[in-house]
Design a protein around this motif. Structure first.
Motif, PDB file in Angstrom:
ATOM      1  N   VAL A 180     -53.639  75.365 -91.272  1.00 26.20           N
ATOM      2  CA  VAL A 180     -54.716  74.644 -90.597  1.00 26.20           C
ATOM      3  C   VAL A 180     -54.428  74.576 -89.099  1.00 26.20           C
ATOM      4  O   VAL A 180     -53.522  73.888 -88.665  1.00 26.20           O
ATOM      5  CB  VAL A 180     -54.901  73.232 -91.179  1.00 26.20           C
ATOM      6  CG1 VAL A 180     -55.905  72.447 -90.350  1.00 26.20           C
ATOM      7  CG2 VAL A 180     -55.357  73.315 -92.614  1.00 26.20           C
ATOM      8  N   GLN A 181     -55.186  75.343 -88.343  1.00 29.80           N
ATOM      9  CA  GLN A 181     -55.008  75.379 -86.907  1.00 29.80           C
ATOM     10  C   GLN A 181     -56.380  75.279 -86.260  1.00 29.80           C
ATOM     11  O   GLN A 181     -57.184  76.194 -86.376  1.00 29.80           O
ATOM     12  CB  GLN A 181     -54.332  76.690 -86.495  1.00 29.80           C
ATOM     13  CG  GLN A 181     -52.987  76.866 -87.160  1.00 29.80           C
ATOM     14  CD  GLN A 181     -51.983  77.544 -86.263  1.00 29.80           C
ATOM     15  OE1 GLN A 181     -52.242  77.787 -85.094  1.00 29.80           O
ATOM     16  NE2 GLN A 181     -50.833  77.835 -86.808  1.00 29.80           N
ATOM     17  N   VAL A 182     -56.610  74.175 -85.572  1.00 21.35           N
ATOM     18  CA  VAL A 182     -57.911  73.956 -84.950  1.00 21.35           C
ATOM     19  C   VAL A 182     -57.751  74.091 -83.437  1.00 21.35           C
ATOM     20  O   VAL A 182     -56.874  73.470 -82.833  1.00 21.35           O
ATOM     21  CB  VAL A 182     -58.465  72.560 -85.311  1.00 21.35           C
ATOM     22  CG1 VAL A 182     -59.871  72.396 -84.752  1.00 21.35           C
ATOM     23  CG2 VAL A 182     -58.437  72.344 -86.818  1.00 21.35           C
ATOM     24  N   GLY A 183     -58.595  74.922 -82.834  1.00 21.18           N
ATOM     25  CA  GLY A 183     -58.565  75.100 -81.394  1.00 21.18           C
ATOM     26  C   GLY A 183     -59.020  73.829 -80.688  1.00 21.18           C
ATOM     27  O   GLY A 183     -59.877  73.096 -81.189  1.00 21.18           O
ATOM     28  N   LEU A 184     -58.449  73.580 -79.513  1.00 25.77           N
ATOM     29  CA  LEU A 184     -58.745  72.338 -78.786  1.00 25.77           C
ATOM     30  C   LEU A 184     -60.233  72.216 -78.471  1.00 25.77           C
ATOM     31  O   LEU A 184     -60.789  71.115 -78.466  1.00 25.77           O
ATOM     32  CB  LEU A 184     -57.916  72.287 -77.499  1.00 25.77           C
ATOM     33  CG  LEU A 184     -57.789  70.923 -76.834  1.00 25.77           C
ATOM     34  CD1 LEU A 184     -57.094  69.927 -77.751  1.00 25.77           C
ATOM     35  CD2 LEU A 184     -57.039  71.034 -75.520  1.00 25.77           C
ATOM     36  N   MET A 185     -60.890  73.363 -78.209  1.00 23.44           N
ATOM     37  CA  MET A 185     -62.315  73.367 -77.887  1.00 23.44           C
ATOM     38  C   MET A 185     -63.144  72.800 -79.047  1.00 23.44           C
ATOM     39  O   MET A 185     -64.189  72.194 -78.829  1.00 23.44           O
ATOM     40  CB  MET A 185     -62.742  74.809 -77.584  1.00 23.44           C
ATOM     41  CG  MET A 185     -64.125  74.975 -77.046  1.00 23.44           C
ATOM     42  SD  MET A 185     -64.382  74.298 -75.377  1.00 23.44           S
ATOM     43  CE  MET A 185     -63.501  75.480 -74.373  1.00 23.44           C
ATOM     44  N   SER A 186     -62.676  73.005 -80.265  1.00 25.36           N
ATOM     45  CA  SER A 186     -63.363  72.452 -81.438  1.00 25.36           C
ATOM     46  C   SER A 186     -62.858  71.063 -81.793  1.00 25.36           C
ATOM     47  O   SER A 186     -63.624  70.205 -82.248  1.00 25.36           O
ATOM     48  CB  SER A 186     -63.160  73.382 -82.649  1.00 25.36           C
ATOM     49  OG  SER A 186     -63.921  74.553 -82.518  1.00 25.36           O
ATOM     50  N   LEU A 187     -61.570  70.838 -81.595  1.00 24.53           N
ATOM     51  CA  LEU A 187     -60.953  69.595 -82.068  1.00 24.53           C
ATOM     52  C   LEU A 187     -61.414  68.366 -81.284  1.00 24.53           C
ATOM     53  O   LEU A 187     -61.742  67.326 -81.868  1.00 24.53           O
ATOM     54  CB  LEU A 187     -59.425  69.730 -81.992  1.00 24.53           C
ATOM     55  CG  LEU A 187     -58.593  68.588 -82.579  1.00 24.53           C
ATOM     56  CD1 LEU A 187     -58.876  68.408 -84.074  1.00 24.53           C
ATOM     57  CD2 LEU A 187     -57.103  68.843 -82.346  1.00 24.53           C
ATOM     58  N   VAL A 188     -61.429  68.470 -79.951  1.00 21.32           N
ATOM     59  CA  VAL A 188     -61.689  67.273 -79.135  1.00 21.32           C
ATOM     60  C   VAL A 188     -63.089  66.695 -79.365  1.00 21.32           C
ATOM     61  O   VAL A 188     -63.218  65.500 -79.656  1.00 21.32           O
ATOM     62  CB  VAL A 188     -61.415  67.543 -77.639  1.00 21.32           C
ATOM     63  CG1 VAL A 188     -61.895  66.375 -76.779  1.00 21.32           C
ATOM     64  CG2 VAL A 188     -59.931  67.793 -77.410  1.00 21.32           C
ATOM     65  N   PRO A 189     -64.156  67.499 -79.259  1.00 18.13           N
ATOM     66  CA  PRO A 189     -65.478  66.877 -79.434  1.00 18.13           C
ATOM     67  C   PRO A 189     -65.678  66.294 -80.830  1.00 18.13           C
ATOM     68  O   PRO A 189     -66.284  65.223 -80.974  1.00 18.13           O
ATOM     69  CB  PRO A 189     -66.477  68.014 -79.154  1.00 18.13           C
ATOM     70  CG  PRO A 189     -65.691  69.249 -78.930  1.00 18.13           C
ATOM     71  CD  PRO A 189     -64.245  68.911 -78.849  1.00 18.13           C
ATOM     72  N   GLN A 190     -65.149  66.986 -81.853  1.00 15.14           N
ATOM     73  CA  GLN A 190     -65.300  66.447 -83.209  1.00 15.14           C
ATOM     74  C   GLN A 190     -64.504  65.148 -83.361  1.00 15.14           C
ATOM     75  O   GLN A 190     -64.928  64.215 -84.045  1.00 15.14           O
ATOM     76  CB  GLN A 190     -64.855  67.480 -84.250  1.00 15.14           C
ATOM     77  CG  GLN A 190     -65.804  68.683 -84.294  1.00 15.14           C
ATOM     78  CD  GLN A 190     -65.394  69.731 -85.313  1.00 15.14           C
ATOM     79  OE1 GLN A 190     -65.345  69.468 -86.500  1.00 15.14           O
ATOM     80  NE2 GLN A 190     -65.103  70.936 -84.854  1.00 15.14           N
ATOM     81  N   MET A 191     -63.342  65.076 -82.723  1.00 13.21           N
ATOM     82  CA  MET A 191     -62.518  63.872 -82.842  1.00 13.21           C
ATOM     83  C   MET A 191     -63.134  62.694 -82.101  1.00 13.21           C
ATOM     84  O   MET A 191     -63.203  61.584 -82.642  1.00 13.21           O
ATOM     85  CB  MET A 191     -61.105  64.161 -82.330  1.00 13.21           C
ATOM     86  CG  MET A 191     -60.079  63.125 -82.756  1.00 13.21           C
ATOM     87  SD  MET A 191     -58.424  63.513 -82.142  1.00 13.21           S
ATOM     88  CE  MET A 191     -57.968  64.909 -83.160  1.00 13.21           C
TER      89      MET A 191
END
Lengths: 363, 363
Positions: free
Chosen positions: A195-206
């Motif tokens: 499980v590796q989520v790119g920061l571009m996807s991780l931050v807005p979802q978080m």
């Protein structure tokens, strides 16, 4: 909103929402103090230190700064020692020991410091900010920290982990993108390596799912990535590789050179150095042992097993056998003092000014 | 610099530097035309189409818009058919065919259209923008496109690939971060499945190394990620998953629902659907066949083998057996018309206004 007047700057009592990651082994008291003196948050990576050594290091930092700083600790259980697996790994490591003129230690000391005692040392020394990696400590520890008025920072590699961290009573969460160097902070995934989520996807979802402020980590090296992280909804950023290259870090010269010599394809995620997935520069050590990836003794056993090899390799500057923790943007680093780096970052942020208003429609 | 007055908007003759990714199979003439009519760049994903069908689809688009649009093509060789491997895969796929009441095709048609003829159809139809995935076509094709005055866009997953694309005479390069849904465009990595660079790391390193404008792709879903990409140095953005959810896309309802039901951990990169690595929502198909990942017939053979299963699964809305190409931020999508989505994105970009100047120092 001004980028230096966010929930993060207020909670942490700092001028700029820039955090120096708590890199165990290379975050010297001088880098922690210099970062804090420059208006950002220095962090002592204290996971591998005894309570006594933590107390002593904190005193050293306090002699150098009266600004806020943090201490980072790992939330891990002592691994159960399973002998045949360890002996097999020692056999695999033997050629590297020969190369470095090391002999296999007679007895390996698998002591692992008690987290409660480490936390107590931090609290007793009057440190008011603590960050955790690899999960959430016991409710007793969290309660103790709340009662001591300590601000608690957690680290999450997924939205699910961030929600768990908020629910546990933490005040801030670090969103660790897959770009980040060093240990992956994962603690709630079925497959931590996958499980590796790119920061571009991780931050807005978080930021959409948690109420506490989010600090972005992974690939943050200059003003461009700081502005990008803030645009995504983060209220601050955490930098590891960038601070590794500063004059005050304890990283040896060969390590610093290796960081600057990387490109975007140089790093991999491996458990081979410590038993937990970490992003490192691929080198001979990781290539030779690659087939063992699924059979590495658990953290911190593997970390202890490889310790003499990693340390001697660093002493002789042999990057083939060192653990070169590094993020995917390490080559964008600059060799400056910590203060010069921070001044540069602040200036770059201020001048990163795309104009997003529609040129054809001045409303 | 105004975000809608960049090298990208000038080269492409568009108002906003937003590109709809050329999603083969779901980029209908109506979505291409709607996106272009709204001032952005629509793209016909034509890789699986015959030259005749390309000509016909372009005519359909031209009847709906007089604005610029692009056609996307794959740069691939016809794979050599290796029978035992194919028969083994058919055996593995048999249970899914039973479930969907399909019979194994007597003869599989492995025809693959000639790229030169596909390109010729695009040029002859008067389309002035072409984008390529999976690498760089022959020098003859590039020369033909230069002579026809066609703007050429390449796709790169690493800095090395971007440099190769620029050196080949392309005008624009798309930086495809690991967050992106659908096929990974990789063409110059030793291990296409392993090399995954996050967009936060990829864009700044790429813009530092190439002279042509860079368009960022992967995880771009709303104004936040558009501003972030521009801050990193991109001059434009490319969106796939976001446009998949629009009214005009050909994606079936079950697919759209699956996209919105994802979280940051839902997707994986697999070769199981087509023979090339692609980011998809993990489902029963990928879980059951997971152990075959290293023994999948090469693209486009596997794509052809799984074709009847994927198509029938889509017809009956069985997301367990569909190829659910999706990026890591799919859950941030909105079900709007293409024009409404673009209006929303432009408005979000204009209002994403962190103030990066130092509040304490008004210089």
């Amino acid at each position: 909103m001004m980028w230096n007047q966010t929930g993060v700057t207020q909670l942490l009592g700092i001028t700029y929402p820039i955090v120096q990651a708590g890199m165990a082994g290379v975050s010297s008291p001088s880098i922690v103090a210099e970062v804090s003196n420059a208006g950002c948050l220095g962090t002592l990576g204290a996971s591998y230190m005894s309570p006594q050594d933590i107390t002593s290091a904190i005193k050293d930092i306090q002699a150098l700064t009266d600004k806020p700083f943090a201490v980072n600790l790992f939330v891990t259980q002592r691994a159960i020692v399973f002998s045949p697996e360890l002996q097999k790994m020692q056999t695999e490591l033997a050629p590297f020991r020969i190369e470095l003129e090391l002999t296999e230690p007679d007895a390996i000391d698998f002591e692992w410091y008690d987290l409660t005692q480490q936390v107590q040392a931090v609290v007793d020394a009057g440190v008011k900010i603590i960050s955790f990696t690899f999960g959430i400590p016991s409710a007793d520890i969290v309660t103790m920290l709340h009662e001591a008025g300590v601000t608690i920072i957690g680290t999450a590699t997924t939205v699910k982990e961030a929600v768990m961290i908020e629910d546990a009573g933490f005040h801030i969460v670090v969103a660790q993108g897959m770009e980040a160097g060093g240990h992956r902070a994962s603690f709630a995934s079925e497959d931590e390596l996958a499980v590796q989520v790119g920061l571009m996807s991780l931050v807005p979802q978080m930021v959409d799912q948690v109420g506490v402020p989010v600090i972005a980590a992974g690939g943050i090296m200059d003003g461009r990535s700081i502005v990008a992280a803030l645009a995504l909804g983060a209220q601050g950023v955490q930098l590891g590789s960038a601070f590794l290259l500063t004059d005050e870090s304890s990283a040896v010269e060969a390590y610093k050179k290796a960081l600057l010599d990387t490109n975007d394809e140089s790093t991999i995620v491996t458990k081979l150095f410590s038993g937990k997935p970490a992003r490192v520069i691929a080198n001979r050590f990781t290539k030779v042992l690659h087939s063992l990836e699924d059979n590495v003794p658990a953290f911190p056993l593997q970390n202890t097993l490889t310790s003499d090899i990693r340390k001697m390799a660093a002493v002789v500057g042999d990057t083939d056998l060192m653990s070169l923790y590094a993020g995917q943007s390490s080559c964008l680093g600059r060799e400056l003092s910590a203060r010069e780096l921070i001044d540069t970052l602040v200036s770059e942020v201020a001048t990163n000014q795309f104009q997003y208003h529609d040129a054809s429609d001045q409303n």
